[in-house]
Design a protein around this motif. Structure first.
Motif, PDB file in Angstrom:
ATOM      1  N   TYR A  20       2.710   5.680  -6.571  1.00 46.83           N
ATOM      2  CA  TYR A  20       2.180   4.486  -7.234  1.00 46.83           C
ATOM      3  C   TYR A  20       1.153   3.778  -6.338  1.00 46.83           C
ATOM      4  O   TYR A  20       0.054   3.457  -6.775  1.00 46.83           O
ATOM      5  N   GLU A  21       1.527   3.565  -5.099  1.00 45.17           N
ATOM      6  CA  GLU A  21       0.646   2.852  -4.178  1.00 45.17           C
ATOM      7  C   GLU A  21      -0.638   3.634  -3.886  1.00 45.17           C
ATOM      8  O   GLU A  21      -1.687   3.046  -3.611  1.00 45.17           O
ATOM      9  N   SER A  22      -0.567   4.953  -3.925  1.00 49.34           N
ATOM     10  CA  SER A  22      -1.718   5.773  -3.518  1.00 49.34           C
ATOM     11  C   SER A  22      -2.751   5.987  -4.628  1.00 49.34           C
ATOM     12  O   SER A  22      -3.843   6.481  -4.350  1.00 49.34           O
ATOM     13  N   ILE A  23      -2.428   5.633  -5.860  1.00 48.09           N
ATOM     14  CA  ILE A  23      -3.362   5.871  -6.966  1.00 48.09           C
ATOM     15  C   ILE A  23      -4.445   4.800  -6.957  1.00 48.09           C
ATOM     16  O   ILE A  23      -4.144   3.607  -7.057  1.00 48.09           O
ATOM     17  N   PRO A  24      -5.710   5.222  -6.858  1.00 42.21           N
ATOM     18  CA  PRO A  24      -6.811   4.250  -6.829  1.00 42.21           C
ATOM     19  C   PRO A  24      -7.263   3.853  -8.236  1.00 42.21           C
ATOM     20  O   PRO A  24      -7.000   4.552  -9.208  1.00 42.21           O
TER      21      PRO A  24
END
Length: 152
Positions: free
Chosen positions: A44-48
């Motif tokens: 979730y955090e890594s999706i730009p």
């Protein structure tokens, strides 16, 4: 069960996917494992390019020969302009008419109860794309909007 018909514009979403079947004995583990990976592996955090902070459970690629086979994608809505990390995939939620149901309560119970009622309804479904949009991250008191694709 009450619902409203809404017309949605096309959306892009990025996340991770798996294929399963509602009759499969490991369906719960497949879906639960996907949700677990989405958060525990930092996907979730890594999706730009996120366009909001809501998380989606998308059901698509229904098998026309075996109506209960489908692909589930745990994702977030994105602008679709940036390169995705790792095994993340970009999916399109098609524009069109959707029946929007609102489920509230304990997350697992609310979602399961709502889907049970949807499956018993005689809706003119497209079986192209249905999705859950989680309005908050609570487990005990949550609100989920469930969109079911309808034929025009």
């Amino acid at each position: 069960m009450e619902y409203e018909i809404v017309k949605l514009e096309e959306k892009k979403a990025a996340g991770i996917k798996a294929r399963t079947n509602n009759m499969s004995p490991d369906m719960g583990a497949v879906i639960g494992g996907l949700w677990g990976r989405f958060y525990s592996e930092g996907i979730y955090e890594s999706i730009p390019g996120k366009t909001n902070d809501k998380v989606l459970g998308i059901y698509t690629e229904y098998d026309k020969d075996a109506a209960s086979d489908y692909t589930i994608v745990v994702a977030c809505e994105v602008d679709g302009k940036e390169e995705l990390p790792g095994d993340a995939v970009l999916v399109t939620i098609p524009a069109g008419n959707y029946a929007r149901f609102i489920a509230k309560g304990e997350l697992h119970e609310a979602v399961a109860k709502c889907w049970q009622e949807i499956w018993s309804m005689d809706l003119p479904r497209t079986f192209a794309c249905d999705f859950e949009e989680y309005q908050n991250d609570g487990m005990d008191e949550t609100e989920i909007h469930i969109y079911v694709g309808l034929k025009e």
